[in-house]
Design a protein around this motif. Structure first.
Motif, PDB file in Angstrom:
ATOM      1  N   SER A 195      41.236  27.073  44.927  1.00 31.41           N
ATOM      2  CA  SER A 195      40.205  27.542  44.010  1.00 31.41           C
ATOM      3  C   SER A 195      39.614  26.384  43.202  1.00 31.41           C
ATOM      4  O   SER A 195      38.394  26.284  43.041  1.00 31.41           O
ATOM      5  N   LYS A 253      42.106  36.082  45.542  1.00 32.61           N
ATOM      6  CA  LYS A 253      42.920  36.925  44.670  1.00 32.61           C
ATOM      7  C   LYS A 253      44.404  36.691  44.887  1.00 32.61           C
ATOM      8  O   LYS A 253      44.834  36.267  45.939  1.00 32.61           O
ATOM      9  N   ASP A 290      38.062  32.223  41.806  1.00 29.89           N
ATOM     10  CA  ASP A 290      39.273  32.996  41.490  1.00 29.89           C
ATOM     11  C   ASP A 290      39.122  34.458  41.919  1.00 29.89           C
ATOM     12  O   ASP A 290      40.085  35.094  42.335  1.00 29.89           O
ATOM     13  N   ALA A 291      37.898  34.988  41.782  1.00 28.46           N
ATOM     14  CA  ALA A 291      37.660  36.365  42.192  1.00 28.46           C
ATOM     15  C   ALA A 291      37.760  36.501  43.710  1.00 28.46           C
ATOM     16  O   ALA A 291      38.230  37.515  44.215  1.00 28.46           O
ATOM     17  N   VAL A 302      35.528  30.825  38.013  1.00 23.77           N
ATOM     18  CA  VAL A 302      35.658  32.280  37.872  1.00 23.77           C
ATOM     19  C   VAL A 302      35.329  32.957  39.199  1.00 23.77           C
ATOM     20  O   VAL A 302      36.028  33.881  39.642  1.00 23.77           O
ATOM     21  N   ALA A 303      34.267  32.476  39.847  1.00 28.53           N
ATOM     22  CA  ALA A 303      33.860  33.070  41.126  1.00 28.53           C
ATOM     23  C   ALA A 303      34.890  32.829  42.220  1.00 28.53           C
ATOM     24  O   ALA A 303      35.241  33.737  42.979  1.00 28.53           O
TER      25      ALA A 303
END
Length: 80
Positions: free
Chosen positions: A52, A79, A75-76, A72-73
């Protein structure tokens, strides 16, 4: 004709067998014990975190998107 009195070098074979035994013991411990399962989860988390971070850094470098937003993207997408 081969010299029958010359000793053959088996160092590579011995090292290969030792590495194989060590890897087998390590994998057996990781997959067959409760403590090994905890370490597998930690290793998986660290690998995902590294991927990530690398992806966010690449996105930051190649686009105008800041690394925090890209993190953030990513990490989404990656998962737990």
């Amino acid at each position: 004709m081969k010299n029958p009195f010359k000793k053959e070098d088996h160092t590579g074979l011995i090292v290969g067998i030792a590495v194989g035994i060590t890897a087998g013991i390590g994998l057996g411990w990781l997959f067959l014990t409760d403590k090994g399962a905890q370490y597998r989860r930690q290793i998986t988390r660290k690998i995902k975190e590294g991927i990530s971070d690398s992806a966010a850094g690449l996105i930051d470098k190649k686009t105008i998107i800041p690394k925090k937003v890209a993190k953030v993207a990513t990490d989404a997408v990656i998962k737990d």
